[in-house]
Design a protein around this motif. Structure first.
Motif, PDB file in Angstrom:
ATOM      1  N   ASN A 284      29.288  25.579  36.208  1.00 11.52           N
ATOM      2  CA  ASN A 284      30.325  26.596  36.135  1.00 11.52           C
ATOM      3  C   ASN A 284      30.542  26.998  34.679  1.00 11.52           C
ATOM      4  O   ASN A 284      31.101  26.243  33.890  1.00 11.52           O
ATOM      5  CB  ASN A 284      31.620  26.069  36.759  1.00 11.52           C
ATOM      6  CG  ASN A 284      32.679  27.143  36.879  1.00 11.52           C
ATOM      7  OD1 ASN A 284      32.523  28.252  36.389  1.00 11.52           O
ATOM      8  ND2 ASN A 284      33.764  26.798  37.541  1.00 11.52           N
TER       9      ASN A 284
ATOM     10  N   ASN B  40      32.572  28.990  33.420  1.00  3.50           N
ATOM     11  CA  ASN B  40      33.987  29.116  33.060  1.00  3.50           C
ATOM     12  C   ASN B  40      34.576  27.802  32.560  1.00  3.50           C
ATOM     13  O   ASN B  40      35.607  27.809  31.885  1.00  3.50           O
ATOM     14  CB  ASN B  40      34.796  29.616  34.259  1.00  3.50           C
ATOM     15  CG  ASN B  40      34.369  31.016  34.664  1.00  3.50           C
ATOM     16  OD1 ASN B  40      34.025  31.839  33.824  1.00  3.50           O
ATOM     17  ND2 ASN B  40      34.374  31.278  35.956  1.00  3.50           N
ATOM     18  N   ASN B  41      33.956  26.688  32.849  1.00  3.75           N
ATOM     19  CA  ASN B  41      34.443  25.388  32.387  1.00  3.75           C
ATOM     20  C   ASN B  41      33.874  24.981  31.034  1.00  3.75           C
ATOM     21  O   ASN B  41      34.261  23.970  30.483  1.00  3.75           O
ATOM     22  CB  ASN B  41      34.102  24.292  33.407  1.00  3.75           C
ATOM     23  CG  ASN B  41      34.872  24.465  34.691  1.00  3.75           C
ATOM     24  OD1 ASN B  41      35.894  25.140  34.732  1.00  3.75           O
ATOM     25  ND2 ASN B  41      34.373  23.865  35.751  1.00  3.75           N
TER      26      ASN B  41
END
Length: 118
Positions: free
Chosen positions: A94, A96-97
């Motif tokens: 991910n 976004n992490n």
């Protein structure tokens, strides 16, 4: 060791026996994989130079290597690679992490520009 050192063989029989030829083939095949992790850890732990621009490239290299080992014909390596892939994806799948500053340092590095960010 098996032919030269009798105590070695006796001790290893207590825990399953000495390594056979197939075990040594697995070790040899996985050695390159472990070398990549060793080199990456050396690159990340440098204290006398900036390492943030190398970080993303090393992570991508490790991801590509894990995927390559998933196609390996050796069942043992394939199993280990599958487990590593699950752990790798947990941390890096991910976007976004992931800390955005890592990508900024990568873009500012004239050797890479947007190659990995895309």
């Amino acid at each position: 060791m098996k032919t030269k050192c009798i105590p070695y063989t006796k001790e290893l029989r207590k825990v399953g026996g000495p390594l056979d030829d197939e075990d040594w083939e697995n070790v040899t095949a996985f050695l390159h994989f472990l070398e990549i992790f060793y080199e990456a850890s050396l690159s990340f732990s440098g204290s006398r130079y900036v390492t943030s621009n190398n970080f993303v490239e090393e992570i991508f290299d490790i991801g590509y290597l894990i995927n390559r080992y998933l196609d390996e014909s050796n069942v043992g390596l394939k199993s280990i690679s599958r487990q590593m892939k699950m752990k790798f994806d947990k941390c890096w799948e991910n976007v976004n992490n992931v800390n955005v500053l890592m990508f900024i340092t990568l873009v500012l590095d004239p050797r890479h520009k947007l190659r990995y960010v895309e």
